[in-house]
Scaffold this motif. Structure first.
Motif, PDB file in Angstrom:
ATOM      1  N   GLY A 238       0.823  -1.205   0.000  1.00  0.00           N
ATOM      2  CA  GLY A 238       0.000   0.000   0.000  1.00  0.00           C
ATOM      3  C   GLY A 238       0.857   1.255   0.000  1.00  0.00           C
ATOM      4  O   GLY A 238       1.806   1.385  -0.774  1.00  0.00           O
ATOM      5  N   ASP A 239       0.548   2.183   0.908  1.00  0.00           N
ATOM      6  CA  ASP A 239       1.281   3.446   1.008  1.00  0.00           C
ATOM      7  C   ASP A 239       2.371   3.391   2.074  1.00  0.00           C
ATOM      8  O   ASP A 239       2.998   4.408   2.373  1.00  0.00           O
ATOM      9  N   ALA A 240       2.604   2.240   2.649  1.00  0.00           N
ATOM     10  CA  ALA A 240       3.606   2.107   3.714  1.00  0.00           C
ATOM     11  C   ALA A 240       5.014   2.258   3.135  1.00  0.00           C
ATOM     12  O   ALA A 240       5.245   1.968   1.957  1.00  0.00           O
ATOM     13  N   PRO A 241       5.969   2.693   3.936  1.00  0.00           N
ATOM     14  CA  PRO A 241       7.326   2.943   3.424  1.00  0.00           C
ATOM     15  C   PRO A 241       8.093   1.671   3.085  1.00  0.00           C
ATOM     16  O   PRO A 241       7.838   0.593   3.624  1.00  0.00           O
ATOM     17  N   LEU A 242       9.071   1.856   2.180  1.00  0.00           N
ATOM     18  CA  LEU A 242       9.972   0.787   1.778  1.00  0.00           C
ATOM     19  C   LEU A 242      11.406   1.228   2.080  1.00  0.00           C
ATOM     20  O   LEU A 242      11.828   2.309   1.645  1.00  0.00           O
ATOM     21  N   PHE A 243      12.119   0.420   2.824  1.00  0.00           N
ATOM     22  CA  PHE A 243      13.506   0.725   3.172  1.00  0.00           C
ATOM     23  C   PHE A 243      14.423  -0.271   2.459  1.00  0.00           C
ATOM     24  O   PHE A 243      14.070  -1.449   2.281  1.00  0.00           O
ATOM     25  N   VAL A 244      15.594   0.211   2.057  1.00  0.00           N
ATOM     26  CA  VAL A 244      16.565  -0.645   1.367  1.00  0.00           C
ATOM     27  C   VAL A 244      17.925  -0.521   2.063  1.00  0.00           C
ATOM     28  O   VAL A 244      18.416   0.605   2.275  1.00  0.00           O
ATOM     29  N   ALA A 245      18.508  -1.652   2.413  1.00  0.00           N
ATOM     30  CA  ALA A 245      19.861  -1.695   2.969  1.00  0.00           C
ATOM     31  C   ALA A 245      20.769  -2.319   1.923  1.00  0.00           C
ATOM     32  O   ALA A 245      20.608  -3.494   1.575  1.00  0.00           O
ATOM     33  N   GLY A 246      21.702  -1.531   1.392  1.00  0.00           N
ATOM     34  CA  GLY A 246      22.510  -1.982   0.265  1.00  0.00           C
ATOM     35  C   GLY A 246      23.917  -2.396   0.644  1.00  0.00           C
ATOM     36  O   GLY A 246      24.568  -1.770   1.490  1.00  0.00           O
ATOM     37  N   SER A 247      24.386  -3.471   0.009  1.00  0.00           N
ATOM     38  CA  SER A 247      25.777  -3.932   0.137  1.00  0.00           C
ATOM     39  C   SER A 247      26.169  -4.180   1.586  1.00  0.00           C
ATOM     40  O   SER A 247      27.240  -3.779   2.038  1.00  0.00           O
ATOM     41  N   THR A 248      25.306  -4.860   2.318  1.00  0.00           N
ATOM     42  CA  THR A 248      25.609  -5.152   3.718  1.00  0.00           C
ATOM     43  C   THR A 248      26.643  -6.272   3.838  1.00  0.00           C
ATOM     44  O   THR A 248      26.751  -7.134   2.973  1.00  0.00           O
ATOM     45  N   HIS A 249      27.382  -6.216   4.940  1.00  0.00           N
ATOM     46  CA  HIS A 249      28.374  -7.237   5.252  1.00  0.00           C
ATOM     47  C   HIS A 249      27.966  -7.985   6.519  1.00  0.00           C
ATOM     48  O   HIS A 249      27.087  -7.539   7.258  1.00  0.00           O
ATOM     49  N   ARG A 250      28.643  -9.104   6.756  1.00  0.00           N
ATOM     50  CA  ARG A 250      28.372  -9.886   7.962  1.00  0.00           C
ATOM     51  C   ARG A 250      28.514  -8.993   9.199  1.00  0.00           C
ATOM     52  O   ARG A 250      29.491  -8.263   9.348  1.00  0.00           O
ATOM     53  N   GLY A 251      27.546  -9.060  10.078  1.00  0.00           N
ATOM     54  CA  GLY A 251      27.564  -8.252  11.292  1.00  0.00           C
ATOM     55  C   GLY A 251      26.675  -7.022  11.207  1.00  0.00           C
ATOM     56  O   GLY A 251      26.385  -6.397  12.242  1.00  0.00           O
ATOM     57  N   GLU A 252      26.230  -6.665  10.013  1.00  0.00           N
ATOM     58  CA  GLU A 252      25.365  -5.488   9.841  1.00  0.00           C
ATOM     59  C   GLU A 252      23.897  -5.865   9.698  1.00  0.00           C
ATOM     60  O   GLU A 252      23.017  -5.067  10.051  1.00  0.00           O
ATOM     61  N   ASP A 253      23.632  -7.041   9.186  1.00  0.00           N
ATOM     62  CA  ASP A 253      22.247  -7.414   8.889  1.00  0.00           C
ATOM     63  C   ASP A 253      21.377  -7.396  10.145  1.00  0.00           C
ATOM     64  O   ASP A 253      20.237  -6.932  10.119  1.00  0.00           O
ATOM     65  N   GLU A 254      21.939  -7.901  11.253  1.00  0.00           N
ATOM     66  CA  GLU A 254      21.184  -7.924  12.502  1.00  0.00           C
ATOM     67  C   GLU A 254      20.844  -6.515  12.970  1.00  0.00           C
ATOM     68  O   GLU A 254      19.737  -6.258  13.473  1.00  0.00           O
ATOM     69  N   ILE A 255      21.773  -5.585  12.791  1.00  0.00           N
ATOM     70  CA  ILE A 255      21.534  -4.186  13.186  1.00  0.00           C
ATOM     71  C   ILE A 255      20.441  -3.563  12.327  1.00  0.00           C
ATOM     72  O   ILE A 255      19.537  -2.884  12.826  1.00  0.00           O
ATOM     73  N   VAL A 256      20.521  -3.809  11.030  1.00  0.00           N
ATOM     74  CA  VAL A 256      19.524  -3.250  10.100  1.00  0.00           C
ATOM     75  C   VAL A 256      18.142  -3.807  10.403  1.00  0.00           C
ATOM     76  O   VAL A 256      17.141  -3.055  10.444  1.00  0.00           O
ATOM     77  N   ILE A 257      18.054  -5.107  10.635  1.00  0.00           N
ATOM     78  CA  ILE A 257      16.754  -5.729  10.909  1.00  0.00           C
ATOM     79  C   ILE A 257      16.179  -5.220  12.223  1.00  0.00           C
ATOM     80  O   ILE A 257      14.974  -4.947  12.342  1.00  0.00           O
ATOM     81  N   ALA A 258      17.043  -5.051  13.227  1.00  0.00           N
ATOM     82  CA  ALA A 258      16.572  -4.533  14.517  1.00  0.00           C
ATOM     83  C   ALA A 258      16.061  -3.100  14.374  1.00  0.00           C
ATOM     84  O   ALA A 258      15.054  -2.722  14.989  1.00  0.00           O
ATOM     85  N   ALA A 259      16.748  -2.281  13.579  1.00  0.00           N
ATOM     86  CA  ALA A 259      16.292  -0.901  13.352  1.00  0.00           C
ATOM     87  C   ALA A 259      14.948  -0.897  12.638  1.00  0.00           C
ATOM     88  O   ALA A 259      14.043  -0.108  12.983  1.00  0.00           O
TER      89      ALA A 259
END
Length: 425
Positions: A238-259
């Protein structure tokens, strides 16, 4: 005179040690290991090139990022009256780099995998290609290849050259040897003044270094015309926002998902797409969402009807995904990886955050000062940056800052090609 003799002796001794080490590696089972790691393009990696054009310009780009820079240079070369008829050979190391080259460059260059840096393989490849010039992109400094080019009188150039603080520290420990390696380049065509200062500190003569700007800017400006936000429009809920995390490395994915999870309480329909720097990590990234049962995660290539977190499992879609996003995160920066390219979302006017380690992109500090990018240090700061980016006034402010930033850039590929072509008889 004494210092010159000592420098020459150090260079020769260093090259002898380098060749000895390479020979020991290949003789001690290294070739068997490489055969398994690089099953694709094995003949080319061993210097056996067939049907390659002779007498052209050989451009070497190790992987995806370097290929993007090379695409702008090759486009400039082929659009020039003197360069249009010159054959172009493009070598890569990784298969993902080759795939990106096929997308961005196509038939403008004959593509090969780069030969391993041993005397036998390098000489075989050069005998087949007989290039009039050799161009290494960004960080590529292979001692045997450069030494052989110099011995044959073939001009070599470092294009879009960069030398981060971290890399500079490593090279400085063996400065006499690396001065010899870098002396094989006719010119070092570097991105920024910071790169120039690092090469100068290694002892490279000032007259050999030219600051040309970042070729990636030219490559991205060309790609911007092809960006298609509607291609990924179906990812929105719908009209809800879309966020993109680009070129992540090991150790960052958990931070991005938590945010992202923190934002979901205020934006229940929001979705997140993560594009790992290495697509083979995709399933591990999906697994990083398992601690949050309320988040449904899967691969971008097989999304169910209802999902919250998608993970890209192939190379290529990031630029279009950025164009479709409300806000982004640039990876390799919350861990010690030197950062990934912040120019991609900025060129599209997308509010983008990055972590503290952007050593490979020193101009990011200027982007931050101008408001074209935002530095964050942890999960909470990333969530706050994404939340602010959803305000219409903030989005308009970021778009204006990005326009102002890019107004100061451009033309690096043309300046680079102008120097190289002056050496072509």
């Amino acid at each position: 005179m004494q210092d010159t003799k000592r420098e020459t002796w150090t260079w020769r001794a260093g090259m002898a040690a380098y060749r000895l080490g390479i020979s020991a590696f290949f003789g001690g089972g290294g070739l068997r290991w490489l055969r398994k790691k690089y099953a694709v393009g094995l003949d080319e990696r061993m210097g056996r090139l067939e049907g390659v054009p002779e007498g052209g310009v050989w451009v070497h780009a190790v992987s995806v990022g370097e290929v993007q820079s090379a695409s702008a240079l090759i486009r400039e070369m082929k659009g020039d009256g003197r360069g249009a008829t010159l054959p172009c050979l493009l070598s890569t190391v990784t298969q993902t780099g080759r795939e990106m080259a096929e997308r961005l460059i196509g038939e403008a260059a004959r593509m090969i995998y780069s030969p391993w840096d041993t005397p036998k393989y390098v000489r075989s490849a050069l005998d087949a290609a007989r290039p009039r010039a050799y161009v290494a992109m960004e960080t590529e400094r292979w001692p045997q290849m450069l030494s052989e080019l110099k011995a044959r009188g073939i001009p070599a150039f470092l294009a879009n050259g960069r030398l981060s603080e971290k890399s500079f520290g490593k090279l400085r420990k063996q400065a006499p040897f690396w001065r010899g390696v870098l002396s094989c380049f006719e010119r070092l065509l570097v991105r920024f003044d910071e790169d120039r200062e690092h090469f100068l500190a290694l002892g490279v003569p000032a007259e050999r270094i030219v600051v040309t700007g970042d070729c990636k800017v030219d490559a991205l400006k060309a790609r911007k015309e092809e960006a298609d936000p509607s291609r990924w429009g179906h990812l929105r809920r719908g009209d809800a926002p879309l966020f993109v995390a680009g070129s992540t490395h090991r150790g960052e994915d958990e931070i991005v998902i938590a945010a992202f999870r923190e934002l979901r309480s205020r934006h229940p329909g929001a979705r997140l797409v993560i594009v790992p720097r290495h697509p083979e990590r995709a399933l591990f990234v999906v697994a990083a969402a398992l601690p949050y049962p309320e988040l449904q995660a899967d691969l971008l290539s097989r999304l169910p009807e209802d999902w919250d977190v998608a993970v890209a499992d192939r190379i290529g879609p990031l630029f279009d995904l950025y164009s479709a996003a409300d806000a982004a995160f640039v990876g390799g920066s919350l861990v010690q990886k030197g950062g990934q390219n912040p120019l991609e979302p900025a060129l599209l006017g997308i509010p983008a955050a990055h972590g503290p380690d952007m050593a490979d992109f020193p101009d990011t500090a200027r982007m931050d000062r101008m408001g074209a990018a935002k530095r964050v240090g942890n999960c909470r700061e990333l969530a706050d940056a994404w939340e602010r980016a959803l305000a219409p006034s903030e989005r308009e402010r970021v778009r204006g800052a990005c326009r102002d930033y890019f107004d100061t850039l451009g033309g690096a590929a043309g300046r680079t090609w102008e120097v190289i072509r002056s050496y072509l008889n």
